[in-house]
Design an enzyme around this catalytic site. Structure first.
Site, PDB file in Angstrom:
ATOM      1  N   ASP A  66       0.874  -1.172   0.000  1.00 12.08           N
ATOM      2  CA  ASP A  66       0.000   0.000   0.000  1.00 12.08           C
ATOM      3  C   ASP A  66       0.912   1.222   0.000  1.00 12.08           C
ATOM      4  O   ASP A  66       2.071   1.158   0.417  1.00 12.08           O
ATOM      5  CB  ASP A  66      -0.900  -0.022   1.243  1.00 12.08           C
ATOM      6  CG  ASP A  66      -1.774   1.203   1.338  1.00 12.08           C
ATOM      7  OD1 ASP A  66      -2.445   1.542   0.342  1.00 12.08           O
ATOM      8  OD2 ASP A  66      -1.769   1.856   2.405  1.00 12.08           O
ATOM      9  N   ASP A 105      -0.202   5.065   0.684  1.00  9.04           N
ATOM     10  CA  ASP A 105      -0.461   6.157   1.612  1.00  9.04           C
ATOM     11  C   ASP A 105      -0.460   5.686   3.054  1.00  9.04           C
ATOM     12  O   ASP A 105      -1.133   4.720   3.411  1.00  9.04           O
ATOM     13  CB  ASP A 105      -1.796   6.826   1.255  1.00  9.04           C
ATOM     14  CG  ASP A 105      -1.761   7.412  -0.141  1.00  9.04           C
ATOM     15  OD1 ASP A 105      -0.795   8.135  -0.441  1.00  9.04           O
ATOM     16  OD2 ASP A 105      -2.673   7.129  -0.932  1.00  9.04           O
TER      17      ASP A 105
END
Length: 220
Positions: free
Chosen positions: A7, A9
């Site tokens: 991932d 952010d």
């Protein structure tokens, strides 16, 4: 051959590029602060709470791209990378990616944030493959819409499995699989891999990780 998923952010980045991109455009006077800042904050809180309507958010986030020429947007994005993003790239996150690359794992950044914002960030991390929400384009310019399935929650699984299938791969093509994430929104994909790893997780993900014996890392 292993599969390493990241991932972006609040996982590889110490911050949220989606949120910060809108804030950057507000600071540059491209977006009206009075109209956009409160909405940007509200959507971010909904994301963290797991209540975000992804299509409502994408309408907010992608429409500004359609109001400006691609060349102008590219210039703003270059400044965004320089003044905002590079400062959010932590050394531990860069070292993690480097270890997986050195092991010759198939490394993919998989993110709900759109590919226009995130493609240079993936390059900065040295990650060849990016699966992101795709802004719709016509004749090289953005329409303000979204193309295909948003790369969000279960949509990450849909997009990843489609990406793998295009290359003649499936989950069984890999000896091992890893996914690093901070967010409760990624629980569906975390449950699919052999090694789910919570990185500076939100409260919901931390509780789930502790209950299931998942690794928990911190890059802060």
């Amino acid at each position: 051959m292993n599969l390493a998923l990241f991932d972006l952010d609040n996982t590889l980045l110490n911050g949220d590029s989606d949120f910060e991109w809108a804030q950057f455009l507000i600071e540059q006077g491209v977006l009206d602060r009075e109209l956009f800042e409160a909405k940007n904050l509200a959507f971010y809180e909904q994301y963290k709470a797991g209540t975000l309507d992804i299509y409502e958010f994408l309408d907010f986030q992608l429409k500004p791209l359609s109001r400006h020429a691609r060349k102008v947007l590219n210039g703003w994005r270059d400044d965004f990378m320089q003044y905002k993003v590079r400062g959010m790239m932590s050394v531990p996150a860069q070292e993690l990616v480097a270890r997986h690359r050195a092991a010759q794992d198939v490394c993919i950044i998989i993110t709900a944030t759109n590919s226009f914002v995130t493609s240079p960030i993936a390059r900065e991390f040295g990650v060849e493959h990016l699966i992101a929400t795709e802004p719709e384009e016509k004749d090289g310019e953005f329409t303000g819409g979204v193309s295909g399935v948003p790369c969000f929650r279960e949509g990450k699984i849909t997009r990843l499995e489609s990406w793998l299938a295009q290359r003649g791969w499936g989950w069984n093509s890999f000896a091992d699989s890893f996914f690093y994430s901070d967010s409760l929104n990624d629980l569906p994909l975390l449950a699919k891999v052999n090694n789910p790893i919570a990185v500076d997780p939100d409260a919901t993900l931390r509780k789930h990780a502790e209950q299931h014996g998942w690794r928990i890392l911190t890059f802060r």
